[in-house]
Scaffold this active site. Structure first.
Site, PDB file in Angstrom:
ATOM      1  N   HIS A  58      88.173  87.822  -8.654  1.00 53.81           N
ATOM      2  CA  HIS A  58      87.017  88.503  -8.053  1.00 53.81           C
ATOM      3  C   HIS A  58      85.749  88.296  -8.871  1.00 53.81           C
ATOM      4  O   HIS A  58      85.795  88.226 -10.103  1.00 53.81           O
ATOM      5  CB  HIS A  58      87.299  89.975  -7.735  1.00 53.81           C
ATOM      6  CG  HIS A  58      87.507  90.876  -8.919  1.00 53.81           C
ATOM      7  ND1 HIS A  58      86.463  91.473  -9.590  1.00 53.81           N
ATOM      8  CD2 HIS A  58      88.639  91.304  -9.529  1.00 53.81           C
ATOM      9  CE1 HIS A  58      86.948  92.238 -10.553  1.00 53.81           C
ATOM     10  NE2 HIS A  58      88.263  92.145 -10.551  1.00 53.81           N
TER      11      HIS A  58
ATOM     12  N   GLU B  87      85.729  93.966  -5.298  1.00 51.11           N
ATOM     13  CA  GLU B  87      87.071  94.467  -5.639  1.00 51.11           C
ATOM     14  C   GLU B  87      86.967  95.852  -6.266  1.00 51.11           C
ATOM     15  O   GLU B  87      87.765  96.743  -5.984  1.00 51.11           O
ATOM     16  CB  GLU B  87      87.753  93.493  -6.618  1.00 51.11           C
ATOM     17  CG  GLU B  87      89.209  93.844  -6.922  1.00 51.11           C
ATOM     18  CD  GLU B  87      89.403  94.778  -8.096  1.00 51.11           C
ATOM     19  OE1 GLU B  87      90.503  95.322  -8.233  1.00 51.11           O
ATOM     20  OE2 GLU B  87      88.453  95.000  -8.885  1.00 51.11           O
TER      21      GLU B  87
ATOM     22  N   ASP C 226      93.682  88.369 -12.139  1.00 48.98           N
ATOM     23  CA  ASP C 226      92.810  89.527 -12.366  1.00 48.98           C
ATOM     24  C   ASP C 226      93.410  90.445 -13.410  1.00 48.98           C
ATOM     25  O   ASP C 226      93.591  91.645 -13.196  1.00 48.98           O
ATOM     26  CB  ASP C 226      92.562  90.286 -11.048  1.00 48.98           C
ATOM     27  CG  ASP C 226      91.601  91.457 -11.250  1.00 48.98           C
ATOM     28  OD1 ASP C 226      90.819  91.418 -12.227  1.00 48.98           O
ATOM     29  OD2 ASP C 226      91.648  92.401 -10.456  1.00 48.98           O
TER      30      ASP C 226
ATOM     31  N   HIS D  93      85.995  97.407 -17.924  1.00 44.11           N
ATOM     32  CA  HIS D  93      85.114  98.446 -17.349  1.00 44.11           C
ATOM     33  C   HIS D  93      84.211  99.128 -18.369  1.00 44.11           C
ATOM     34  O   HIS D  93      83.681 100.200 -18.088  1.00 44.11           O
ATOM     35  CB  HIS D  93      85.912  99.517 -16.608  1.00 44.11           C
ATOM     36  CG  HIS D  93      86.617  99.031 -15.377  1.00 44.11           C
ATOM     37  ND1 HIS D  93      87.084  99.876 -14.403  1.00 44.11           N
ATOM     38  CD2 HIS D  93      86.917  97.786 -14.940  1.00 44.11           C
ATOM     39  CE1 HIS D  93      87.666  99.175 -13.436  1.00 44.11           C
ATOM     40  NE2 HIS D  93      87.575  97.887 -13.745  1.00 44.11           N
TER      41      HIS D  93
END
Ligand SMILES: [Zn+2]
Length: 381
Positions: A202, A248, A274, A345
């Site tokens: 992604h 995503e 991923d 993240h």
């Protein structure tokens, strides 16, 4: 993709809902003043003008929150303090993920005015870990944010000294309509072009870092595989489709759009990269027959790269999971992820973390596995 000489390079657009971060500020007022590091969770509404000031209630787990009666946290900020365990396969994150997805909804049912959780990462730096919440929070959420792990531990110590009061200010914009796109390219099969082997990654990422690990690494692995397969002296028998999915992170929006649009296509097998940069250590399949000769052929080419046989419960990866749920066979090339949630993240997901040797081994494993499907006679797993 065009520079690599891929065929049918195109974008496929899809609608989505846009959530955009604003300012985020959190400050302990008592028992000792201290600014703490927070980041708003996806879909969080803004706090009222001037922010929220309230007492903080520490809760050990999502289960403990759900066990509390109605109004147990009336007027309070709930903080779930559960830590995400470090594991090599991501199962630790899998276990704590529901705290982020459903925590705000559960806290709201019990009267809370805001929801905080310990960042769902394994890092110990003062960065908070972003991520999406359940879509119901778009209309039913309360202001929600992740707190950096050292700050949660600070709050746990301070709470022992007296009631914990803090202010929280989040100013994300109201959710609005927008669009994104999947990017697709192919190498057309020479004998059975209608049979498609799909490999994805992604191209969206969370905004705090640059998305080098999640999922620039996967994108590099997929395009590295495209380059090597394109350079082979003879083309594959079947078509290989490279899909770089959009959106995503907000809930597999691009993956769901692709699955709906291409449900009539003949996908022989699907997979995605991923989970960072690798190396690849395991092969999981989702075949009707896990002992199918194709699984044995895959292990013959993967074992020399240090890959061991895993389960027959592959999910393929998040963006291809809608197709797998609809019955399309899948493989996972399981990647070493002990350090993945140190970066994922957070503001620390940047290009300096990329290690060429790990990417190279992963590209080799993907090419070896994909070529087995592209070239081999006995297929239909
Ligand atoms: Zn990802």
């Amino acid at each position: 993709m065009r520079a690599l000489g891929l065929a049918n390079v195109r974008q496929e657009r899809f609608p989505l809902q846009v959530w955009e971060r604003g300012r985020e500020d959190a400050m302990v007022l008592s028992p000792a003043p201290q600014r703490i590091a927070v980041t708003a969770l996806g879909w969080s509404p803004a706090t009222p003008v001037g922010g929220i000031e309230a007492e903080v209630a520490l809760v050990d787990s999502l289960e403990a929150l759900k066990a509390a009666p109605a109004n147990a946290y009336k007027g309070k900020i709930v903080l779930v303090t559960q830590a995400t365990p470090r594991t090599h396969d991501g199962s630790g994150y899998g276990a704590t993920g529901p705290i982020r997805r459903f925590g705000a909804l559960e806290a709201k049912k019990r009267g809370a005015v805001a929801f905080l959780l310990r960042s769902l990462g394994t890092h110990h730096h003062r960065f908070a870990h972003a991520g999406s919440q359940d879509r119901a929070t778009i209309t039913q959420g309360i202001p929600a944010a992740a707190v950096s792990p050292p700050d949660v531990e600070l709050l746990q110590r301070l709470a022992k000294r007296g009631p914990l009061r803090m202010t929280l200010t989040l100013t994300p914009k109201p959710v609005r309509d927008g669009f994104s796109q999947n990017v697709i390219g192919e190498i057309t099969g020479s004998e059975k072009p209608e049979e498609i082997v799909l490999v994805g990654a992604h191209i969206d990422s969370w905004d705090l870092g640059t998305g080098a690990i999640d999922d620039g690494a996967g994108t590099a692995i997929v395009l590295g595989a495209a380059k090597l397969i394109k350079a082979l002296p003879s083309p594959p028998k079947r078509t290989i489709r490279f899909v770089l999915f959009g959106a995503e992170e907000q809930g597999i929006t691009g993956g769901r759009s692709y699955a709906e649009k291409h449900k009539a296509d003949n996908h022989l097998v699907v997979t995605e990269a991923d989970f960072g940069q690798g190396p690849v250590y395991g092969l999981n399949t989702r075949f009707a027959d896990p002992e199918h000769p194709t699984a044995q052929a895959l292990m013959r080419v993967l074992a020399p790269l240090g890959v061991v046989r895993g389960s027959n419960a592959a999910d393929g990866g998040p963006d291809v999971s809608p197709m797998v749920e609809a019955g399309v066979p899948a493989i996972d090339l399981a990647m070493e992820g002990t350090d993945y949630f140190d970066l994922h993240h957070t503001a620390d997901d940047t290009f300096d973390k990329i290690e060429r040797g790990r990417i190279n081994q992963s590209v080799a494993a993907y090419v070896a596995a994909l070529w087995t499907f592209l070239s081999w006679a006995a297929i239909s797993v």
